[in-house]
Enzyme design. Structure first.
Site, PDB file in Angstrom:
ATOM      1  N   HIS A 307      15.705  42.284  14.824  1.00 18.79           N
ATOM      2  CA  HIS A 307      15.548  41.103  15.679  1.00 18.79           C
ATOM      3  C   HIS A 307      16.724  40.169  15.445  1.00 18.79           C
ATOM      4  O   HIS A 307      17.227  40.044  14.333  1.00 18.79           O
ATOM      5  CB  HIS A 307      14.241  40.363  15.355  1.00 18.79           C
ATOM      6  CG  HIS A 307      13.814  39.452  16.447  1.00 18.79           C
ATOM      7  ND1 HIS A 307      14.306  38.183  16.566  1.00 18.79           N
ATOM      8  CD2 HIS A 307      12.978  39.645  17.484  1.00 18.79           C
ATOM      9  CE1 HIS A 307      13.787  37.620  17.636  1.00 18.79           C
ATOM     10  NE2 HIS A 307      12.970  38.484  18.230  1.00 18.79           N
ATOM     11  N   ASP A 364       7.636  44.467  19.545  1.00 18.54           N
ATOM     12  CA  ASP A 364       7.468  45.641  20.408  1.00 18.54           C
ATOM     13  C   ASP A 364       7.044  46.895  19.664  1.00 18.54           C
ATOM     14  O   ASP A 364       6.726  47.905  20.291  1.00 18.54           O
ATOM     15  CB  ASP A 364       8.790  45.918  21.144  1.00 18.54           C
ATOM     16  CG  ASP A 364       9.092  44.833  22.156  1.00 18.54           C
ATOM     17  OD1 ASP A 364      10.216  44.298  22.155  1.00 18.54           O
ATOM     18  OD2 ASP A 364       8.175  44.480  22.915  1.00 18.54           O
TER      19      ASP A 364
HETATM   20  C1  SDX Z   1      12.561  41.437  21.870  1.00 19.23           C
HETATM   21  O1  SDX Z   1      15.300  37.373  21.194  1.00 19.23           O
HETATM   22  C2  SDX Z   1      14.025  37.466  21.214  1.00 19.23           C
HETATM   23  O2  SDX Z   1      13.338  36.573  20.807  1.00 19.23           O
HETATM   24  C3  SDX Z   1      13.478  38.773  21.807  1.00 19.23           C
HETATM   25  C4  SDX Z   1      11.998  38.988  21.692  1.00 19.23           C
HETATM   26  C5  SDX Z   1      11.214  37.989  22.502  1.00 19.23           C
HETATM   27  O3  SDX Z   1      10.044  37.737  22.155  1.00 19.23           O
HETATM   28  O4  SDX Z   1      11.735  37.529  23.560  1.00 19.23           O
HETATM   29  O5  SDX Z   1      11.595  38.892  20.330  1.00 19.23           O
HETATM   30  C6  SDX Z   1      11.577  40.362  22.223  1.00 19.23           C
HETATM   31  O6  SDX Z   1      13.463  41.689  22.620  1.00 19.23           O
HETATM   32  C7  SDX Z   1      12.409  42.133  20.533  1.00 19.23           C
HETATM   33  C8  SDX Z   1      13.571  43.165  20.252  1.00 19.23           C
HETATM   34  C9  SDX Z   1      13.237  44.466  20.972  1.00 19.23           C
HETATM   35  N1  SDX Z   1      14.370  45.398  20.891  1.00 19.23           N
HETATM   36  C10 SDX Z   1      14.355  46.494  20.100  1.00 19.23           C
HETATM   37  O7  SDX Z   1      13.418  46.788  19.352  1.00 19.23           O
HETATM   38  C11 SDX Z   1      15.570  47.403  20.244  1.00 19.23           C
HETATM   39  C12 SDX Z   1      16.048  47.845  18.854  1.00 19.23           C
HETATM   40  N2  SDX Z   1      16.588  46.686  18.179  1.00 19.23           N
HETATM   41  C13 SDX Z   1      17.991  46.425  18.305  1.00 19.23           C
HETATM   42  O8  SDX Z   1      18.672  46.932  19.365  1.00 19.23           O
HETATM   43  C14 SDX Z   1      18.458  45.108  17.712  1.00 19.23           C
HETATM   44  O9  SDX Z   1      17.840  44.969  16.501  1.00 19.23           O
HETATM   45  C15 SDX Z   1      18.262  43.850  18.533  1.00 19.23           C
HETATM   46  C16 SDX Z   1      18.792  43.999  19.910  1.00 19.23           C
HETATM   47  C17 SDX Z   1      16.817  43.504  18.590  1.00 19.23           C
HETATM   48  C18 SDX Z   1      19.001  42.725  17.800  1.00 19.23           C
HETATM   49  O10 SDX Z   1      20.340  43.031  17.884  1.00 19.23           O
HETATM   50  P1  SDX Z   1      21.457  42.066  17.182  1.00 19.23           P
HETATM   51  O11 SDX Z   1      20.842  40.831  16.664  1.00 19.23           O
HETATM   52  O12 SDX Z   1      22.589  41.940  18.159  1.00 19.23           O
HETATM   53  O13 SDX Z   1      21.864  42.884  15.936  1.00 19.23           O
HETATM   54  P2  SDX Z   1      22.950  44.030  15.960  1.00 19.23           P
HETATM   55  O14 SDX Z   1      22.725  44.948  17.135  1.00 19.23           O
HETATM   56  O15 SDX Z   1      24.275  43.388  15.801  1.00 19.23           O
HETATM   57  O16 SDX Z   1      22.555  44.857  14.646  1.00 19.23           O
HETATM   58  C19 SDX Z   1      22.995  44.418  13.357  1.00 19.23           C
HETATM   59  C20 SDX Z   1      23.106  45.700  12.549  1.00 19.23           C
HETATM   60  C21 SDX Z   1      24.019  46.742  13.203  1.00 19.23           C
HETATM   61  O17 SDX Z   1      24.523  47.562  12.164  1.00 19.23           O
HETATM   62  P3  SDX Z   1      26.034  47.259  11.582  1.00 19.23           P
HETATM   63  O18 SDX Z   1      26.962  47.259  12.808  1.00 19.23           O
HETATM   64  O19 SDX Z   1      25.937  45.897  10.926  1.00 19.23           O
HETATM   65  O20 SDX Z   1      26.306  48.399  10.631  1.00 19.23           O
HETATM   66  O21 SDX Z   1      21.810  46.331  12.446  1.00 19.23           O
HETATM   67  C22 SDX Z   1      21.866  47.606  13.111  1.00 19.23           C
HETATM   68  C23 SDX Z   1      23.079  47.599  14.032  1.00 19.23           C
HETATM   69  O22 SDX Z   1      23.584  48.921  14.201  1.00 19.23           O
HETATM   70  N3  SDX Z   1      20.614  47.718  13.863  1.00 19.23           N
HETATM   71  C24 SDX Z   1      19.868  48.820  13.958  1.00 19.23           C
HETATM   72  C25 SDX Z   1      18.751  48.438  14.719  1.00 19.23           C
HETATM   73  N4  SDX Z   1      18.851  47.153  15.071  1.00 19.23           N
HETATM   74  C26 SDX Z   1      20.003  46.709  14.549  1.00 19.23           C
HETATM   75  N5  SDX Z   1      20.037  50.074  13.466  1.00 19.23           N
HETATM   76  C27 SDX Z   1      19.069  50.957  13.772  1.00 19.23           C
HETATM   77  N6  SDX Z   1      17.958  50.681  14.494  1.00 19.23           N
HETATM   78  C28 SDX Z   1      17.773  49.427  14.984  1.00 19.23           C
HETATM   79  N7  SDX Z   1      16.681  49.137  15.687  1.00 19.23           N
END
Ligand code: SDX
Length: 428
Positions: A307, A364
């Protein structure tokens, strides 16, 4: 504490005002910085940039706190109802009994949609994704309620537009589902409460009386409460920026639905179940999929994990996880993907990759397991998220309008070609 911040660029110091919120959050107001310095700030995805000051929802990502208008989601999920929470978010205070009864009565008597919506619905192929249908139908509401196109009309008329979309979204969602599966639509029943009425429209049949299971309606009501708002998330920010151009409430909500559709946002609840099904079909080897999630060369992400704000736990996920256990037990449902989900969580919570990046189950991760137990089809999961988030979007839109915020128009740093002369095609 000083109420200013200083930024030094090329030896010159710029003093900028500091803003502090009611929960002691601080921000540097850079509103005048570009005019003073000719310099802008840059922040991809607005990860560290505030877009507004808001009184609607407070969340603390470190402590796992989420409050709507000061009330914790734990208390609201336990004691309130979705319609009462919708009133709280939109009007700012919990309603009195009379206010709530009147609000509920208004919603009940606006659930019907114009019969011409059937013509629009029948135009969609049955393979159409429900989120695309829903955003189209919400935009189409401007055609049936042309006065809703002007957000500058009287508050009474804007309020009526708000009541209409709150009342009709469940009807639009259920009608599109019935249309997709080729069943006759079930018209709203004014004797039923909000959740029972939705389930009646979704699963009722003309040939039989519909009896909503209180376990199901309670679980649905709780899920809608937990999705009702989440401050400046992607879809709420979309609603605010579309509304800032003075586009209508319905155009702004439709844009929010489309932003929510993305698998990184609300679309994750559908992606989680599809992921869990894939893992189950692949033999349930949790460690294998965890390795894929950690592999930078593998596009697979653990959906439902991570998140932007919550860095210890998503308080909604905790409540939903417990509700999943309770609902499945009460319904006598034994869903193997719940065990796979719990297995993934256990492995992730002791895995350095996830612990270092503070990746925990988000809202989710478990919600789809409950929706599935309630009989909601997977493609409708994000529609359920939209139904829950609707009062939050309305509250955010209203706040942006009433604060007379300017049209949203970010700046950029240009990195393209510098000036060059046109060369006729024959000479290139
Ligand atoms: C919602 O914003 C809100 O409030 C949203 C929400 C709401 O109520 O409105 O809470 C609802 O959208 C919840 C999120 C649902 N999405 C997912 O579950 C999809 C999977 N999660 C990710 O794609 C990610 O965690 C996000 C999109 C939720 C957050 O992305 P960020 O904050 O941009 O973080 P990032 O992508 O930069 O990740 C940071 C690191 C990265 O690794 P490094 O480059 O540092 O090595 O964490 C890794 C990412 O690769 N990472 C994951 C991961 N999520 C982040 N690795 C594996 N699996 C994951 N799910």
């Amino acid at each position: 504490m000083s109420n200013t911040a200083e930024i030094k660029v090329d030896g010159k110091c710029y003093e900028l005002p500091l803003v502090e919120g009611s929960e002691k959050e601080k921000a540097i107001d850079i509103g005048k910085f570009r005019a003073q310095s000719g310099i802008i700030t840059l922040d991809y995805g607005f990860k560290n940039t505030g877009s507004t000051q808001s009184a609607i929802t407070f969340l603390d990502g470190e402590k796992g706190i989420l409050r709507y208008r000061g009330y914790s989601i734990e208390q609201l999920a336990e004691h309130s109802s979705f319609l009462e929470v919708a009133y709280l978010l939109i009007f700012g205070e919990l309603p009195s009994k009379e206010e709530f009864e009147s609000f509920k009565d208004e919603i009940t008597h606006h659930t019907l949609i114009h019969e011409d919506f059937h013509t629009i619905l029948e135009g969609f192929p049955s393979a159409a994704h429900p989120m695309g249908v829903l955003s189209s139908l919400v935009t189409a509401m401007t055609a049936f309620y042309p006065k809703s196109m002007d957000p500058n009309r009287s508050w009474d008329e804007v309020r009526l537009s708000i009541i209409r979309i709150l009342a009709k979204l469940p009807t639009l969602a259920a009608f599109s589902y019935k249309n997709k599966i080729g069943h006759p639509v079930m018209y709203p029943n004014n004797k039923l409460d909000y959740c029972s009425n939705f389930l009646h429209m979704m699963f009722g049949l003309p040939s039989q009386d519909f009896e909503a299971n209180p376990v199901v309606t309670d679980a649905l009501d709780k899920l809608l409460i937990l999705h009702a708002d989440h401050e400046q998330n992607c879809s709420a920010s979309t609603v605010r920026i579309v509304g800032s151009s003075q586009a209508s409430l319905y155009a702004s909500i439709s844009a929010g639905i489309n932003a929510l559709w993305g698998p990184l946002h609300g679309g994750a609840n559908q992606a989680v179940i599809e992921m869990l099904e894939n893992i189950k079909a692949d033999g349930g080897n949790v460690e294998k999929w965890m390795d894929k999630a950690k592999d930078k060369d593998d596009p697979f992400r653990l959906m439902g994990f991570g998140h932007r704000v919550y860095k210890n736990f998503d308080p909604r996920a905790r409540i939903i996880k417990k509700a999943a256990d309770d609902v499945l037990a009460a319904l006598g449902v034994n869903d193997p993907v719940l065990d796979i989900a719990k297995g993934l969580e256990e492995v992730a919570l002791r895995d350095d990759y996830f612990v270092e990046r503070k990746l925990y189950p988000n809202v989710d991760f478990y919600s789809g397991i409950i929706y599935r137990a309630l009989g909601i089809p997977t493609e409708m999961f994000t529609v359920m998220f939209a139904m829950g988030r609707l009062p939050g979007w309305i509250a955010q839109w209203r706040e942006m309008r009433e604060n007379k915020e300017p049209i949203g128009r970010p700046r950029q740093v240009y990195v393209g070609k510098t000036e060059r002369d046109y060369v006729p095609m024959g000479n290139r």
